[in-house]
Structure formats: structure tokens, C-alpha cells
Design a protein around this motif. Structure first.
Motif, PDB file in Angstrom:
ATOM      1  N   ALA A  45       3.599  10.123 -10.000  1.00  0.00           N
ATOM      2  CA  ALA A  45       2.915   8.841 -10.215  1.00  0.00           C
ATOM      3  C   ALA A  45       1.442   9.073 -10.522  1.00  0.00           C
ATOM      4  O   ALA A  45       0.856   8.404 -11.381  1.00  0.00           O
ATOM      5  N   ASN A  46       0.858  10.038  -9.835  1.00  0.00           N
ATOM      6  CA  ASN A  46      -0.552  10.372 -10.088  1.00  0.00           C
ATOM      7  C   ASN A  46      -0.769  10.883 -11.506  1.00  0.00           C
ATOM      8  O   ASN A  46      -1.749  10.516 -12.162  1.00  0.00           O
ATOM      9  N   ARG A  77      -0.592   7.953 -13.767  1.00  0.00           N
ATOM     10  CA  ARG A  77      -1.799   7.134 -13.639  1.00  0.00           C
ATOM     11  C   ARG A  77      -2.967   7.756 -14.413  1.00  0.00           C
ATOM     12  O   ARG A  77      -3.717   7.071 -15.097  1.00  0.00           O
ATOM     13  N   SER A 105       3.096   5.072  -1.385  1.00  0.00           N
ATOM     14  CA  SER A 105       2.464   5.371  -2.666  1.00  0.00           C
ATOM     15  C   SER A 105       3.211   4.715  -3.827  1.00  0.00           C
ATOM     16  O   SER A 105       2.605   4.252  -4.803  1.00  0.00           O
ATOM     17  N   ARG A 153       2.360   1.044  -3.797  1.00  0.00           N
ATOM     18  CA  ARG A 153       0.997   0.862  -4.296  1.00  0.00           C
ATOM     19  C   ARG A 153       0.976   0.980  -5.825  1.00  0.00           C
ATOM     20  O   ARG A 153       0.302   0.224  -6.510  1.00  0.00           O
ATOM     21  N   GLY A 154       1.769   1.921  -6.327  1.00  0.00           N
ATOM     22  CA  GLY A 154       1.847   2.093  -7.778  1.00  0.00           C
ATOM     23  C   GLY A 154       2.407   0.865  -8.491  1.00  0.00           C
ATOM     24  O   GLY A 154       2.049   0.591  -9.637  1.00  0.00           O
ATOM     25  N   ASN A 202      -0.538  -1.726  -8.327  1.00  0.00           N
ATOM     26  CA  ASN A 202      -1.714  -1.458  -9.165  1.00  0.00           C
ATOM     27  C   ASN A 202      -1.383  -1.211 -10.636  1.00  0.00           C
ATOM     28  O   ASN A 202      -2.251  -0.844 -11.415  1.00  0.00           O
ATOM     29  N   THR A 240       0.672   0.976 -12.157  1.00  0.00           N
ATOM     30  CA  THR A 240       1.141   2.277 -12.638  1.00  0.00           C
ATOM     31  C   THR A 240       2.587   2.158 -13.113  1.00  0.00           C
ATOM     32  O   THR A 240       2.968   2.710 -14.145  1.00  0.00           O
TER      33      THR A 240
HETATM   34  C1  LIG Z   1      -2.337   3.397  -8.110  1.00  0.00           C
HETATM   35  O1  LIG Z   1      -1.111   3.932  -7.645  1.00  0.00           O
HETATM   36  C2  LIG Z   1      -0.863   5.256  -8.048  1.00  0.00           C
HETATM   37  C3  LIG Z   1       0.531   5.603  -7.571  1.00  0.00           C
HETATM   38  O2  LIG Z   1       0.637   5.483  -6.200  1.00  0.00           O
HETATM   39  C4  LIG Z   1      -1.921   6.187  -7.478  1.00  0.00           C
HETATM   40  O3  LIG Z   1      -1.694   7.488  -7.967  1.00  0.00           O
HETATM   41  C5  LIG Z   1      -3.278   5.719  -7.925  1.00  0.00           C
HETATM   42  O4  LIG Z   1      -4.259   6.473  -7.273  1.00  0.00           O
HETATM   43  C6  LIG Z   1      -3.478   4.244  -7.610  1.00  0.00           C
HETATM   44  N1  LIG Z   1      -4.728   3.858  -8.291  1.00  0.00           N
HETATM   45  C7  LIG Z   1      -5.627   3.064  -7.762  1.00  0.00           C
HETATM   46  C8  LIG Z   1      -6.820   2.777  -8.597  1.00  0.00           C
HETATM   47  O5  LIG Z   1      -5.471   2.611  -6.650  1.00  0.00           O
END
Ligand SMILES: *[C@@H]1O[C@H](CO)[C@@H](O)[C@H](O)[C@H]1NC(C)=O
Length: 493
Positions: A255-256, A259, A309, A312-313, A316, A318
Motif C-alpha cells: 500500500a505504501n 501511495r 493500515s 486507513r488506505g 485516505n 490509496t
Molecule cells: C494513506 O494510507 C496508506 C496505506 O495505509 C499509507 O501508506 C499512507 O501513509 C497514508 N497516507 C496518508 C497521507 O495518511
């Protein structure tokens, strides 16, 4: 005020689209959304059917862009247990109104059109909901590449390729051939990104030590396999400047990478699935052979931080889409199911032979909504609107635009009218004998599902009330996320 009668009116919904949320009535005519109006303003109009949503969420029907149905045996043992009938029946009972399944090219076939014909043949008159197909390319011959244009004429605008599995894995130069042709024909390329050679090597290391139980499936495919292949896929797409979609992303590492590529402006899109939001590798470490139920690829990851994670992806941006990767194998089946990996010399099975995949087309929406983590709009965006846009179905699907969108709706139960309850496989409609989420509590479930204005699922009055064969093949245009480009020029380097 409105003299023409409607076929159906849905009153007083909390109507959620990727664009906004509002309390509206929805009128349906000839299978299309006819109009949206303030709540209860249509309570007196003539309609053949009136559904009172009582303030519940009303959403564009779910679009599940990753569903394996009626596929031939590709990996030795194992055969998906659902066909277009049972798979689409399961879809509508879970609020999904459009599915995209796969048409797999046989590796010995230089053409891809036989695969498309065969899959269309299997789907014809079989489905409860609308459907489309992705062409799975295992042999990108010159002929196959030339046929991409025919795919587009036939309303198929996406293909899938694999960087792993010996019988499907493409070499990097083959991937480049595919991507370049996809760029010309405005086709979206989905990529299964795991490093196949690393995987084979890891599997041999484990087998040599007789570490064969289901839990070693996760050991054999660490995150680095996924992140390496993801990086490589991104680099390949960057070389020929064309969009890609990485399917079923499971790990924070991958995922990183995605991103980072997105932040630098590359057209890299990504999909994740409920198994990477709810399951960890603990699910593979169960007594006996039970862990085989949750063997899928990539595997569920290590712990809570990994799940976090992925969530979160989604939040945000991703992840563009959230699909099920419904890949149904019967557990208790020694021939085509999970138990085909058990033999006399390996009573707990050999993980390398366990058919990879979990069912999930019916549970996708209820599980994710019940987690109460995404905003309702984000939920609709990743489960309906974005898959429709990404695969060229928008705004016919994934939206509620009067005059343009099909009247595909998922209507939930009003707030606190349903006691939270455990999901059980016995209540589902697929052809599989288990789910990975048995007993997980959900707080809501689709009460009605409508496909082109027809109620096909009515949970309290008959359950499945749709008709096998009602579902139609939907012709797709190019992805909303890809654009016409001048011919690629090697001299630019
Ligand atoms: C968004 O989520 C991705 C995947 O979890 C992570 O790699 C990335 O750091 C996040 N970006 C922000 C700006 O929070």
C-alpha cells in the motif's frame, strides 16, 4: 404534479451517493432512475409499487468487480463452486447488483476470443443480476494482443494478468506487451502482484522441512513478495505510461508503494478486499485442516496494525475500490474443494495444493458497513461508484442520476430496527459450505435489492424474489480514469 405513473417509488430514503447524502424519494420508470424529490413529496403519486424506506440508507446497488465464477480448473486441483446462477443469487442477497467475473484464456490457446465466448455462454440466461467480464490473459500472443480491439467492440474494457502461479505467470516483457496494447485500446489492466519465483522458492524451503500445514501458506508469501511485485508492476506501467490497477492489495508495504506512486502523479489504482480488513494470519492457524478455509492469496497479514493500515488506505484514497475477490471452494470436498490438498502422506494437507480463495460476494457490503468506520459516502464510493467508473460502467451503474442511471438500489434497514446478529453461512445463498466470518456480528443487512427497477431481494417477504436469467450482460466503455494518448514512442528514452 406528476401525471405519468411510475413503476416504483421509494419513499423517504437517506439517499447516499458518492456525491452527497440527503433525505429523498426516488421514482423509477422503465428500469431507470426517473427523478429524485424531497422526502415524502411523492407519497401521493401513482406507482405500481411503493417501498417505504423509513429513513434507511438507500444506495446505488453494489458493484463487485472481482468475482470468480464457473471457471475451469486452472491450478491443478480446485474448481470454483459457484456458477453465474449461485454466485449472482448470493450477490443480490448481499445488496450487489452488478458483478464482474472472469473469462480465463487457456494457456495453449493463441486467441482470447474463445475464452470470451465460453464465459458469455455460461452466463447467458443464468444470472440474477447484471454482469460483465474481465479477460484473464495467460498467453499474450500477437494474435491475442490484436484481439484487444475486438474485446472493446464487444464491451469488455479490462483484462487481468498474473505475476505469479506457474500456469499463469507472465514475464516482464510479456507484461510490457500487454500494457502497451492496453494503452492503445484504452483497456484497464488488473495485476495480481506477487513475485512467483520467490514464492516457489519459499514453498520449497518449507516443504523440505515438512512444514506443510495450512498456516504455512502465510509463511510462504511474506509481504516482501507482494511489495516487490507491486513496485515492479508500477515500474513497468511507468515505462509505457499507462494506468494499472493492483488487485487485492493486502499489505501495508505494498500500500505504501502504491501511495508513493500516486503521490508522484502516476495513474496507479488499487483494490482491497474484506479479508484484508477483518482477517489476520491467525485465521490460518486453526485445529486440524480448518485453517485452509481462509487460505487465499495474498494471505491475510500479521496483526491489527496491518488491518488498520488497510482501513486507513481506504479512508485516505490509496484504495480506489473494495471488491470481494469471491473465489468459492467447498471446504469438505476431496476432489474440487479445499480438502483436495489432503493425502495419505499429508493428513493435514499440503498448503501448496490448497485451492486459493474465500467466498465473500454476499457478505462484502454488510460487513464493511457494520464496521461503522467509513463515512456512508466513502462506502458507496469504494463499493459502487468507483468500480463503475474504473471499469467503464458509470453512470449507468454506481450512480442515481435521473434519466441516466439504471434503477439498481440497495435499501438497508432503518436505524436500530434490526437487532445486531451473527452472520452464518446457513443464511447465505452461494454454493459453499463455509464463510471465513462465521459468527461475526453485523448491525445491518440489505432489506431490498432492486435491479433495473425490479425488486430481486426482499429479505422479509420471500428472500430471493428475482428471476434467474433476468441479469444482463452490460457492455462497458473505457475506464473513466484512462484517457486517449498519442502512440508510445520508444525514442523518447
Ligand atoms: C494513506 O494510507 C496508506 C496505506 O495505509 C499509507 O501508506 C499512507 O501513509 C497514508 N497516507 C496518508 C497521507 O495518511
Amino acid at each position: 404534479m406528476f401525471d405519468s405513473a411510475f413503476d416504483c417509488v421509494v419513499l423517504d430514503g437517506t439517499v447516499v451517493t458518492a456525491a452527497d447524502v440527503g433525505r429523498y424519494d426516488i421514482a423509477i420508470k422503465d428500469g431507470k432512475i426517473a427523478l429524485l424529490a424531497p422526502a415524502r413529496s411523492l407519497s401521493k403519486v401513482k406507482a405500481t409499487r411503493i417501498i417505504d424506506a423509513q429513513g434507511a440508507y438507500v444506495m446505488p446497488g453494489g458493484v463487485d468487480a472481482h468475482v470468480h465464477l464457473s471457471e475451469p480448473q486452472l491450478f491443478g486441483k480446485g474448481r470454483p463452486a459457484d456458477d453465474f446462477t449461485s454466485g449472482s443469487r448470493s450477490a443480490i442477497a448481499g445488496g450487489t447488483t452488478t458483478i464482474i467475473a472472469f473469462a480465463p484464456q487457456d494457456r495453449s490457446d493463441p486467441s482470447i476470443l474463445n475464452a470470451l465466448d465460453e464465459a458469455q455462454q455460461k452466463a447467458r440466461d443464468a444470472a440474477y443480476c447484471d454482469y460483465s467480464l474481465h479477460l484473464l490473459i495467460s498467453n499474450p500472443t500477437e494474435q491475442a494482443l490484436e484481439e484487444f480491439a475486438v474485446l472493446r467492440e464487444r464491451g469488455v474494457s479490462s483484462i487481468k494478468i498474473y505475476m505469479t502461479y506457474e500456469v499463469l505467470q507472465l514475464r516482464d516483457n510479456q507484461i510490457l506487451d500487454v500494457l502497451l496494447q492496453a494503452r492503445k485500446d484504452l483497456i484497464t489492466t488488473m495485476i495480481h502482484a506477487e513475485n512467483g519465483d520467490m514464492l516457489t522458492w519459499m514453498t520449497e524451503q518449507l516443504e523440505r522441512r515438512r512444514l506443510l500445514a495450512p498456516k504455512y501458506h502465510a509463511t510462504s508469501r511474506p509481504q516482501i513478495l507482494e511489495s516487490e511485485a507491486t513496485n515492479r508492476a508500477i515500474a513497468l506501467s511507468q515505462l509505457v505510461e499507462t494506468p494499472i490497477l493492483i488487485v487485492h492489495v493486502s499489505s501495508p508495504l505494498a500500500a505504501n508503494n502504491i501511495r508513493t506512486a500516486q503521490t508522484s502523479g502516476l495513474p496507479v489504482f488499487a483494490e482491497t478486499c474484506p479479508q484484508y480488513m477483518f482477517l489476520t494470519r491467525k485465521a490460518l492457524d486453526q485445529p486440524g485442516f480448518e485453517g485452509a478455509k481462509c487460505v487465499c492469496s495474498p494471505p491475510p497479514r500479521d496483526g491489527e496494525a496491518d488491518l488498520e493500515s488497510i482501513w486507513r488506505g481506504i479512508e485516505n484514497g490509496t484504495f480506489t475500490i473494495l471488491s470481494s475477490d469471491h473465489c468459492p471452494f467447498i471446504y469438505d470436498d476431496n476432489v474440487d474443494g479445499k480438502k483436495s490438498a489432503i493425502s495419505e502422506d499429508a493428513p493435514l494437507g499440503r498448503f501448496r495444493y490448497i485451492p486459493n480463495g474465500c467466498p465473500g460476494v454476499e457478505t462484502r457490503l454488510a460487513l464493511v458497513l457494520s464496521a461503522d468506520r467509513l463515512s456512508p459516502q466513502k462506502f458507496v464510493e469504494v463499493t459502487s461508484t468507483n468500480p463503475a467508473k474504473l471499469y467503464g460502467l458509470y453512470p449507468q451503474k454506481g450512480a442515481l442520476i435521473p434519466g441516466l442511471s439504471d434503477a439498481d438500489l440497495t435499501i438497508w434497514y432503518p436505524p436500530s430496527s434490526l437487532e445486531p446478529f451473527p452472520v452464518t453461512n446457513s443464511a447465505l445463498h452461494h454454493n459453499v459450505d463455509y464463510i471465513p466470518y462465521e459468527g461475526q456480528i453485523v448491525s445491518n443487512w440489505p432489506r431490498y435489492t432492486l435491479v433495473r427497477g425490479e425488486v430481486v431481494w426482499d429479505r422479509d417477504n420471500g428472500g430471493i424474489v428475482g428471476r434467474k436469467g433476468y441479469g444482463q450482460f452490460v457492455k462497458r466503455g473505457p475506464s473513466a480514469f484512462c484517457r486517449e494518448q498519442p502512440e508510445w514512442d520508444v525514442e523518447r528514452y
